[in-house]
Design an enzyme around this catalytic site. Structure first.
Site, short mmCIF file in Angstrom:
data_model
loop_
_atom_site.label_atom_id
_atom_site.label_comp_id
_atom_site.label_asym_id
_atom_site.label_seq_id
_atom_site.Cartn_x
_atom_site.Cartn_y
_atom_site.Cartn_z
N VAL B 129 -4.01 18.26 5.97
CA VAL B 129 -3.76 19.61 6.44
C VAL B 129 -4.36 20.63 5.47
CG1 VAL B 129 -1.99 21.27 7.11
CG2 VAL B 129 -1.61 18.84 7.52
N CYS B 130 -5.17 21.53 6.02
CA CYS B 130 -5.79 22.61 5.24
C CYS B 130 -6.59 22.00 4.07
CB CYS B 130 -4.71 23.59 4.80
SG CYS B 130 -5.36 25.09 4.08
N GLN B 131 -6.32 22.42 2.86
CA GLN B 131 -7.03 21.85 1.71
C GLN B 131 -6.79 20.34 1.62
OE1 GLN B 131 -5.17 22.65 -2.00
NE2 GLN B 131 -7.05 22.57 -3.21
N MET B 153 -6.53 18.92 10.03
CA MET B 153 -5.93 20.08 10.70
C MET B 153 -6.24 21.33 9.88
SD MET B 153 -1.93 20.68 11.53
CE MET B 153 -1.69 19.55 12.84
#
Lengths: 261, 337
Positions: B129-131, B153
């Protein structure tokens, strides 16, 4: 060397300036050696600085020294005078911090100007919109939302521009440099007070990192079989690895508890 | 207006502290600051490989389980997924010299190993997720064999697309200088995030509080979000420096020039199926930064899913809640071994 008109020895400007400087310094030393005068209070005669300035100028040195009777100790940190003497290192740090603070103020002023420009763009956008939709002005909520939309649009345009990007980076870089200089002063203070300093703690952290890295292969939670796909394809080996991991689990949690986590 | 304000203030005083991350979970592995949690099942198992969620280091992972009715994790559990979550914790001074490769190849790698061992499995499903998605991509590119399926994501891949404001701002920042005096504070990061949309995030949001008219449930939601937004961990200096320089400034991941653990990170090495979920209105990770993944991975089975929400809406919005967990589970079930 003589004056061709008078045949009298000519007084060179730097010698005259030197004489004045010595005379002014003599007054200072007399004052300093006279205990009763010193205890009487009053400002120290700093008139020697003016003659020193003239003397330096006569030798072709810079004459913009911030001296004279209006001399202030903080001028020592000014950008014109090199740091010297017992506190030389601290003067250097102080001067750098002062320079950085000045730079930061200048860039902040530019940043504030950017903010004003963005605000004006936003207002213009609202005016344009409200002229097309007069009902907007009837509701404070609608007006406020329009203001936010306009402001964000204007801000986004500015924020993507190269001058804004440079400005923001400059502010960040100046603050980072300031923080480093401040850290040097704190480091010195910690040394004087016999407190553990940042450098000392950093050194310990580095050592811990090296030792930890050396110890990592033996970490209990990394069952060897699980890391090897060939072994993991064999159900028996995988089950064994899972059992080992389950066995290791309480030990890990116990270790965590011991560490107070 | 005044009445509304007073009503909101009264309700806020009554709320007190809010609770987050309430789903039942157990810490199954811990090392230094990191913790690996396993969530208790809420439904009959879907018999999928375990799903390991790797969240970003820059925020706290309880965003994925913010409250019972806004929880991606809870929805996945209801669909029978066996969920593990990697929590990076709050790094401190002891972590300032820890390199990025230790987080990716070390901590994340050991969590993968642990999950595989605990489940006696050959491979797991990895959700970044993200980073954390960027980190998961790096890991999957280096260790593809342990990954059955990869889901990213709102994860940035190409860091130099024109819409990426955060990246533009990072270009001229002297990160060596920034990290020379230690870890990068969470407060600084918060300031940067707020500066991306300052009028909405520092003004409008709070004015909107008045419109809640003292509705306790709404105010509690607001306060949970507020807690999460400002609960940003400090970033370990070295890892942060490397991340900003290598990804934001040099865009090494898509250029195939990233080296970790002495190995080249090549996205083309990712052969497992990939599901790339991105938010259409993401102001932090613009869609263009995520979409780029499709052109770089080496798998034939690649799918992109756009959700019409913002970056944070991806975790908590009703729209995402209705679509994302189900889309993930359906996609995984189709690829069930």
């Amino acid at each position: 060397m003589t004056d061709p008109d008078t045949t009298q020895p000519r007084t060179l400007p730097f010698l005259k300036a030197w004489d004045n400087y010595v005379a002014a310094s003599q007054i200072l030393f007399e004052r300093l050696s006279d205990g009763s005068a010193a205890h009487a209070g009053g400002p120290m005669p700093l008139s020697f600085i003016g003659p020193w300035k003239d003397f330096a100028a006569s030798l072709g040195m810079r004459s913009d020294f911030p001296g004279g009777e209006h001399f202030k100790p903080e001028d020592l940190f000014g950008s014109h005078l090199p740091a010297f003497g017992y506190s030389r290192e601290y003067q250097e740090i102080g001067r750098r911090m002062q320079d950085l603070a000045a730079q930061f103020q200048r860039r902040c002023a530019e940043f504030a100007q950017q903010g004003v420009d963005i605000g004006q763009s936003a207002l213009q956008a609202i005016q344009k919109r409200s002229s097309g939709d007069p009902t907007m002005l009837c509701s404070p909520a609608a007006l406020y939302d329009a203001w936010i939309d306009g402001a964000e649009e204007a801000y986004a345009r500015a924020a993507h521009s190269e001058p804004f990007v440079r400005l923001l980076a400059d502010l960040c870089n100046i603050l980072s440099a300031f923080k480093i200089e401040r850290g040097k002063l704190l480091e010195a203070l910690a040394r004087h007070l016999d407190w553990p300093s940042r450098a000392e703690v950093d050194s310990l952290h580095r050592q811990v990192r090296v030792l930890t890295a050396a110890a990592k292969p033996a970490a209990p939670a990394k069952p060897a079989a699980a890391t090897k796909p060939a072994a993991a394809t064999k159900p028996a080996a995988a089950t064994k690895a899972a059992a080992a991991a389950r066995k290791a689990r309480p030990a890990i949690l116990k270790a965590r508890k011991r560490a107070g986590k | 207006m005044q009445e509304r304000g007073q009503s909101a203030l009264r309700a806020l005083r009554e709320i007190g502290d809010v609770q987050v991350g309430l789903s039942d979970k157990t810490c199954v592995y811990a090392e230094d600051k990191i913790q690996l949690h396993r969530y208790a099942p809420l439904a009959r198992p879907a018999k999928l490989p375990p799903l390991l969620i790797c969240y970003a280091m820059v925020n706290r992972p309880y965003m994925l389980d913010l409250q019972p009715d806004r929880s991606l994790i809870r929805e996945l559990l209801f669909l029978g997924v066996d969920v593990y979550l990697l929590d990076w914790g709050y790094p401190d001074g002891a972590d300032r010299f820890t390199p990025l490769e230790e987080y990716i190849c070390g901590y994340l790698g050991r969590c993968v190993d642990f999950v595989l061992a605990e489940n006696a499995a050959d491979a797991l499903n990895l959700l970044g997720v993200c980073q954390g998605g960027t980190m998961s991509l790096c890991y999957a590119a280096l260790e593809p064999r342990g990954i059955a399926n990869l889901i990213t994501m709102v994860s940035p891949v190409d860091f130099k697309t024109p819409e990426n404001l955060l990246s533009k701002w990072a270009q001229h920042v002297d990160v060596d200088l920034l990290t020379q005096s230690g870890n990068v504070s969470g407060e600084l990061l918060n300031l940067v995030y707020l500066a991306l949309m300052p009028f909405r995030l520092t003004q409008q949001k709070y004015v909107n509080l008045l419109q809640m008219q003292g509705d306790r449930a709404q105010l509690e939601n607001f306060m949970r979000m507020e807690k999460w937004i400002f609960d940003s961990p400090d970033q370990p200096a070295r890892a942060f420096r490397e991340f900003v320089q290598w990804f934001f400034q040099e865009n090494r991941l898509v250029r195939g020039e990233l080296m970790l653990d002495g190995r080249q990170v090549l996205l083309e090495n990712i052969k497992s199926p990939v599901l790339n979920i991105f938010a259409a209105n993401d102001h932090l990770v613009p869609p263009s930064a995520s979409i780029a993944l499709g052109a770089h991975v080496g798998c034939d089975d690649y799918e992109a899913l756009q959700v019409d929400v913002g970056h944070i809406g991806m975790y908590v919005s009703g729209k995402a809640r209705k679509t994302v967990p189900e889309a993930i589970t359906r996609w995984l079930l189709k690829r069930k071994p």
